[in-house]
Design a protein around this motif. Structure first.
Motif: not given
Ligand code: URA
Length: 210
Positions: A55, A58, A69
Motif C-alpha cells: 500500500g 509500504e 492493515a
Molecule cells: N496490503 C497488502 O496486501 N500488503 C501490504 O503489504 C500492505 C497492505
C-alpha cells in the motif's frame, strides 16, 4: 509484460532477492512506485503470510504490512496464537499500483491478472528460499495468485487447502489456509464480527503449526 523471470537471481537467498527486486522491470508497475517491496521475516519461518501488494505506506517504507492493515494483521496473529517470529510476510505483487490521489494519500487499485502473473517468479523464489510449512492466503488477489482466477475467498476460507500441483517448486508447502484480507476487515461495517472470523481462520493455521 515480459514477467520477472529474468531479474530473479539464480542463487535466490533472501538478501539477494531483496536487492535484485529493485531492478525488476517485469511489468509496468515500477514506473509509478517508489520502490519494490520484497517480503520480510525469518528465513526459516514455518508460515508465509501472503497479501496483495504494498500500500501507500509500504511503498514509502519498503517493507510489507507496515500500515494500518499490518497493525490489524499483527493483532490478529497475536490473538490467534501465531508467533510473529515464526512468520515471513510478503505480497503477491511487489510494486504498488498507483491509481491517483485522495488528499495527501495516494490510492492504489488491485493489481491485474497480468501483474500477478508477471510477479509470480518472485513469489516462487521466496517460497524456495523460505520453504514454509504452510502459507496463509490473505484475500482474493493472493488466492488468485495461488489457485487461479476462479478462486473465491468465501468458498475457501477457514480450512486447510492443498497447495496446487504443478509449478517448479522443489518443495511445496504442506498446506495453505485461506482467509480474508486485513484491509477488508478495516473497511467492513461489521468490523468486530469480521475480525473475529479472521482470527478464527488464523487459529486453524495456529493449530496445525502446534
Ligand atoms: N496490503 C497488502 O496486501 N500488503 C501490504 O503489504 C500492505 C497492505
Amino acid at each position: 509484460f515480459p514477467g520477472a523471470e529474468r531479474w530473479v537471481p539464480a542463487e535466490a537467498t533472501l538478501p539477494a532477492l531483496r536487492e535484485a527486486v529493485q531492478t525488476c522491470r517485469g511489468c509496468d508497475l515500477y514506473r509509478d512506485a517508489t520502490q519494490a517491496v520484497m517480503g520480510s521475516g525469518e528465513q526459516d519461518a514455518a508460515v508465509m503470510l501472503l497479501g496483495e501488494q504494498p500500500g501507500d505506506r509500504e511503498d514509502l517504507a519498503g517493507e510489507p504490512f507496515v500500515g494500518p492493515a499490518g497493525r490489524l494483521l499483527d493483532r490478529a496473529l497475536a490473538d490467534a496464537g501465531i508467533d510473529p517470529g515464526d512468520t515471513y510476510v510478503t505480497n503477491a505483487v511487489k510494486h504498488f499500483r498507483f491509481a491517483g490521489r485522495r488528499g495527501k494519500q495516494r490510492i492504489h487499485k488491485s493489481p491485474g491478472r497480468a501483474h500477478v502473473l508477471a510477479c509470480q517468479p518472485w513469489l516462487d523464489a521466496e517460497l524456495e528460499a523460505v520453504r514454509p510449512r504452510g502459507v496463509v492466503i490473505l484475500g482474493g488477489t493472493a488466492g488468485k495468485a495461488v489457485y487461479g482466477p476462479a478462486y473465491k475467498v468465501g468458498e475457501q476460507r477457514g480450512r486447510l487447502l492443498e497447495w496446487p500441483a504443478g509449478g517448479h517448486l522443489a518443495r511445496r508447502p504442506e498446506w495453505a489456509l485461506a482467509t480474508v484480507h486485513p484491509s477488508a476487515v478495516l473497511r467492513s461495517r461489521e468490523r468486530d464480527e469480521m475480525y473475529a472470523g479472521f482470527v478464527a481462520d488464523l487459529r486453524v493455521a495456529a493449530d496445525v503449526l502446534g
